[in-house]
Design a protein around this motif. Structure first.
Motif, PDB file in Angstrom:
ATOM      1  N   SER A  63       0.844  -1.203   0.000  1.00  0.00           N
ATOM      2  CA  SER A  63       0.000   0.000   0.000  1.00  0.00           C
ATOM      3  C   SER A  63       0.877   1.249   0.000  1.00  0.00           C
ATOM      4  CB  SER A  63      -0.980   0.005   1.173  1.00  0.00           C
ATOM      5  OG  SER A  63      -0.311   0.092   2.400  1.00  0.00           O
ATOM      6  N   ALA A  64       1.984   1.236   0.734  1.00  0.00           N
ATOM      7  CA  ALA A  64       2.923   2.361   0.714  1.00  0.00           C
ATOM      8  C   ALA A  64       3.602   2.454  -0.651  1.00  0.00           C
ATOM      9  CB  ALA A  64       3.964   2.209   1.816  1.00  0.00           C
ATOM     10  N   LEU A  65       3.961   1.298  -1.213  1.00  0.00           N
ATOM     11  CA  LEU A  65       4.576   1.273  -2.538  1.00  0.00           C
ATOM     12  C   LEU A  65       3.650   1.937  -3.563  1.00  0.00           C
ATOM     13  CD1 LEU A  65       6.799   0.312  -4.505  1.00  0.00           C
ATOM     14  CD2 LEU A  65       5.585  -1.879  -4.625  1.00  0.00           C
ATOM     15  N   ASN A  66       2.369   1.640  -3.489  1.00  0.00           N
ATOM     16  CA  ASN A  66       1.406   2.238  -4.414  1.00  0.00           C
ATOM     17  C   ASN A  66       1.326   3.750  -4.244  1.00  0.00           C
ATOM     18  OD1 ASN A  66       0.807  -0.225  -5.589  1.00  0.00           O
ATOM     19  ND2 ASN A  66      -0.893  -0.640  -4.190  1.00  0.00           N
ATOM     20  N   ILE A  67       1.383   4.229  -3.009  1.00  0.00           N
ATOM     21  CA  ILE A  67       1.369   5.679  -2.753  1.00  0.00           C
ATOM     22  C   ILE A  67       2.607   6.317  -3.388  1.00  0.00           C
ATOM     23  CG2 ILE A  67       1.572   7.463  -0.955  1.00  0.00           C
ATOM     24  CD1 ILE A  67      -0.019   5.454   0.885  1.00  0.00           C
ATOM     25  N   MET A  68       3.759   5.685  -3.193  1.00  0.00           N
ATOM     26  CA  MET A  68       5.020   6.210  -3.735  1.00  0.00           C
ATOM     27  C   MET A  68       4.979   6.250  -5.260  1.00  0.00           C
ATOM     28  SD  MET A  68       7.640   4.182  -1.235  1.00  0.00           S
ATOM     29  CE  MET A  68       7.268   4.064   0.521  1.00  0.00           C
ATOM     30  N   ARG A  69       4.495   5.168  -5.855  1.00  0.00           N
ATOM     31  CA  ARG A  69       4.434   5.101  -7.320  1.00  0.00           C
ATOM     32  C   ARG A  69       3.451   6.135  -7.875  1.00  0.00           C
ATOM     33  NH1 ARG A  69       7.861   1.450  -8.541  1.00  0.00           N
ATOM     34  NH2 ARG A  69       7.790  -0.740  -8.007  1.00  0.00           N
ATOM     35  N   LYS A  70       2.301   6.224  -7.254  1.00  0.00           N
ATOM     36  CA  LYS A  70       1.272   7.166  -7.714  1.00  0.00           C
ATOM     37  C   LYS A  70       1.791   8.600  -7.703  1.00  0.00           C
ATOM     38  CE  LYS A  70      -3.268   8.851  -6.348  1.00  0.00           C
ATOM     39  NZ  LYS A  70      -4.196   8.875  -5.236  1.00  0.00           N
ATOM     40  N   ASN A  71       2.685   8.897  -6.761  1.00  0.00           N
ATOM     41  CA  ASN A  71       3.222  10.249  -6.611  1.00  0.00           C
ATOM     42  C   ASN A  71       4.600  10.417  -7.243  1.00  0.00           C
ATOM     43  OD1 ASN A  71       1.243  11.903  -4.840  1.00  0.00           O
ATOM     44  ND2 ASN A  71       1.238   9.837  -3.988  1.00  0.00           N
ATOM     45  N   HIS A  72       5.000   9.447  -8.065  1.00  0.00           N
ATOM     46  CA  HIS A  72       6.224   9.528  -8.877  1.00  0.00           C
ATOM     47  C   HIS A  72       7.475   9.832  -8.056  1.00  0.00           C
ATOM     48  CE1 HIS A  72       3.430   9.354 -12.188  1.00  0.00           C
ATOM     49  NE2 HIS A  72       2.787  10.382 -11.668  1.00  0.00           N
ATOM     50  N   MET A  73       7.585   9.166  -6.907  1.00  0.00           N
ATOM     51  CA  MET A  73       8.755   9.333  -6.054  1.00  0.00           C
ATOM     52  C   MET A  73       9.831   8.335  -6.460  1.00  0.00           C
ATOM     53  SD  MET A  73       6.913   9.488  -2.386  1.00  0.00           S
ATOM     54  CE  MET A  73       5.804  10.815  -1.964  1.00  0.00           C
ATOM     55  N   ALA A  74      11.087   8.704  -6.279  1.00  0.00           N
ATOM     56  CA  ALA A  74      12.166   7.732  -6.405  1.00  0.00           C
ATOM     57  C   ALA A  74      12.054   6.804  -5.197  1.00  0.00           C
ATOM     58  CB  ALA A  74      13.515   8.422  -6.418  1.00  0.00           C
ATOM     59  N   ILE A  75      12.059   5.512  -5.446  1.00  0.00           N
ATOM     60  CA  ILE A  75      11.956   4.531  -4.370  1.00  0.00           C
ATOM     61  C   ILE A  75      13.315   3.850  -4.259  1.00  0.00           C
ATOM     62  CG2 ILE A  75      10.734   2.514  -3.514  1.00  0.00           C
ATOM     63  CD1 ILE A  75       8.404   3.396  -5.451  1.00  0.00           C
ATOM     64  N   VAL A  76      14.006   4.140  -3.156  1.00  0.00           N
ATOM     65  CA  VAL A  76      15.380   3.699  -2.930  1.00  0.00           C
ATOM     66  C   VAL A  76      15.394   2.945  -1.597  1.00  0.00           C
ATOM     67  CG1 VAL A  76      17.790   4.457  -2.760  1.00  0.00           C
ATOM     68  CG2 VAL A  76      16.181   5.751  -4.195  1.00  0.00           C
ATOM     69  N   PRO A  77      14.999   1.664  -1.612  1.00  0.00           N
ATOM     70  CA  PRO A  77      14.894   0.939  -0.349  1.00  0.00           C
ATOM     71  C   PRO A  77      16.227   0.753   0.359  1.00  0.00           C
ATOM     72  CG  PRO A  77      14.630  -0.572  -2.188  1.00  0.00           C
ATOM     73  CD  PRO A  77      14.678   0.813  -2.762  1.00  0.00           C
ATOM     74  N   MET A  78      16.139   0.753   1.683  1.00  0.00           N
ATOM     75  CA  MET A  78      17.295   0.473   2.525  1.00  0.00           C
ATOM     76  C   MET A  78      17.604  -1.015   2.488  1.00  0.00           C
ATOM     77  SD  MET A  78      17.057   2.219   6.219  1.00  0.00           S
ATOM     78  CE  MET A  78      15.535   3.112   6.329  1.00  0.00           C
ATOM     79  N   LEU A  79      18.879  -1.328   2.390  1.00  0.00           N
ATOM     80  CA  LEU A  79      19.370  -2.680   2.639  1.00  0.00           C
ATOM     81  C   LEU A  79      20.073  -2.594   3.983  1.00  0.00           C
ATOM     82  CD1 LEU A  79      19.903  -5.622   1.878  1.00  0.00           C
ATOM     83  CD2 LEU A  79      21.991  -4.841   0.705  1.00  0.00           C
ATOM     84  N   THR A  80      19.536  -3.299   4.963  1.00  0.00           N
ATOM     85  CA  THR A  80      20.005  -3.162   6.335  1.00  0.00           C
ATOM     86  C   THR A  80      20.396  -4.516   6.924  1.00  0.00           C
ATOM     87  OG1 THR A  80      19.381  -2.331   8.526  1.00  0.00           O
ATOM     88  CG2 THR A  80      17.624  -3.283   7.219  1.00  0.00           C
ATOM     89  N   ASN A  81      21.157  -4.472   7.980  1.00  0.00           N
ATOM     90  CA  ASN A  81      21.499  -5.680   8.729  1.00  0.00           C
ATOM     91  C   ASN A  81      20.780  -5.688  10.081  1.00  0.00           C
ATOM     92  OD1 ASN A  81      23.269  -3.488   9.497  1.00  0.00           O
ATOM     93  ND2 ASN A  81      24.604  -4.946  10.540  1.00  0.00           N
ATOM     94  N   TYR A  82      19.642  -5.012  10.131  1.00  0.00           N
ATOM     95  CA  TYR A  82      18.818  -4.963  11.348  1.00  0.00           C
ATOM     96  C   TYR A  82      17.774  -6.065  11.254  1.00  0.00           C
ATOM     97  CZ  TYR A  82      16.222  -2.808  15.209  1.00  0.00           C
ATOM     98  OH  TYR A  82      15.610  -2.551  16.414  1.00  0.00           O
ATOM     99  N   THR A  83      17.863  -7.035  12.151  1.00  0.00           N
ATOM    100  CA  THR A  83      16.983  -8.202  12.133  1.00  0.00           C
ATOM    101  C   THR A  83      16.567  -8.555  13.550  1.00  0.00           C
ATOM    102  OG1 THR A  83      18.110  -9.054  10.174  1.00  0.00           O
ATOM    103  CG2 THR A  83      16.823 -10.623  11.426  1.00  0.00           C
ATOM    104  N   ASN A  84      15.277  -8.802  13.744  1.00  0.00           N
ATOM    105  CA  ASN A  84      14.768  -9.190  15.066  1.00  0.00           C
ATOM    106  C   ASN A  84      15.202  -8.210  16.148  1.00  0.00           C
ATOM    107  OD1 ASN A  84      13.525 -11.466  13.934  1.00  0.00           O
ATOM    108  ND2 ASN A  84      15.394 -12.666  14.167  1.00  0.00           N
ATOM    109  N   ASN A  85      15.067  -6.910  15.833  1.00  0.00           N
ATOM    110  CA  ASN A  85      15.353  -5.822  16.771  1.00  0.00           C
ATOM    111  C   ASN A  85      16.815  -5.726  17.203  1.00  0.00           C
ATOM    112  OD1 ASN A  85      12.643  -4.966  16.799  1.00  0.00           O
ATOM    113  ND2 ASN A  85      12.162  -6.624  18.218  1.00  0.00           N
ATOM    114  N   VAL A  86      17.729  -6.211  16.349  1.00  0.00           N
ATOM    115  CA  VAL A  86      19.144  -6.103  16.680  1.00  0.00           C
ATOM    116  C   VAL A  86      19.955  -5.936  15.384  1.00  0.00           C
ATOM    117  CG1 VAL A  86      19.584  -8.604  16.675  1.00  0.00           C
ATOM    118  CG2 VAL A  86      20.997  -7.120  18.080  1.00  0.00           C
ATOM    119  N   TRP A  87      21.035  -5.144  15.468  1.00  0.00           N
ATOM    120  CA  TRP A  87      21.970  -5.002  14.349  1.00  0.00           C
ATOM    121  C   TRP A  87      22.918  -6.184  14.391  1.00  0.00           C
ATOM    122  CZ3 TRP A  87      21.032  -1.353  10.841  1.00  0.00           C
ATOM    123  CH2 TRP A  87      20.265  -0.250  11.232  1.00  0.00           C
TER     124      TRP A  87
END
Length: 176
Positions: A63-87
């Motif tokens: 649903s957020a992706l659709n909002i971003m696309r509809k509003n022609h935003m650059a979508i640059v997702p984070m690649l993170t090492n944060y898993t299960n509330n820990v880095w």
């Protein structure tokens, strides 16, 4: 660095007016909706490294992706090492010290960027176990060299005043 040639996708979003997005806080979606006219780039926390193999777990809020696309935003997702509330710095360490695992991670990332037609990636690795900046620079260089020709944006999060990162060297391999 403004003296290097920026790919078309990057130039299109200058000046950058970006915001972060997370799935786990409902306020994030309200903020996205309230600010769609004020931002041109979103860095959603959607991609994570959960093991040492170079595989990526995607958790995309459609649903957020659709909002971003509809509003022609650059979508640059984070690649993170944060898993299960820990880095988990050990996972990143195991990957970036291995040329084979770096390549696997980058190839998996390209597959996701291509599949979802994202505009690039934001690297957000924290609590790293590195004693040298050699491997992080090698990873960013290889990532940049693979993504830049495909017009993908490459960005990296570094906390202010964190001297664990060679910002000058990393700037060569990041658009922002």
């Amino acid at each position: 660095k403004m003296d290097k040639v920026l790919p078309g996708e990057v130039r299109k979003y200058m000046p950058v007016k970006a915001g972060f997005y997370v799935n786990w806080d409902i306020q994030s979606k309200y903020s996205l909706l309230q600010n769609v006219s004020k931002i041109n780039m979103v860095l959603p926390e959607w991609l994570s490294i959960r093991d040492t193999s170079g595989n990526i777990t995607a958790d995309i809020d459609t649903s957020a992706l659709n909002i971003m696309r509809k509003n022609h935003m650059a979508i640059v997702p984070m690649l993170t090492n944060y898993t299960n509330n820990v880095w988990i710095g050990n996972n990143v360490h195991s990957i970036i010290i291995s040329p084979e695992k770096r390549k696997a991670l980058i190839n998996n990332l390209v597959a996701i960027l291509d599949q979802y037609k994202f505009n690039g990636v934001n690297i957000d690795f924290e609590e790293l176990k590195e004693t040298t900046d050699e491997y992080m620079i090698a990873f960013q260089k290889e990532l940049y060299q693979k993504l830049h020709p495909k017009d993908y944006i490459v960005t990296q999060d570094i906390a202010p005043f964190n001297e664990d990162y060679n910002v000058e060297a990393l700037a060569k391999y990041n658009d922002f």
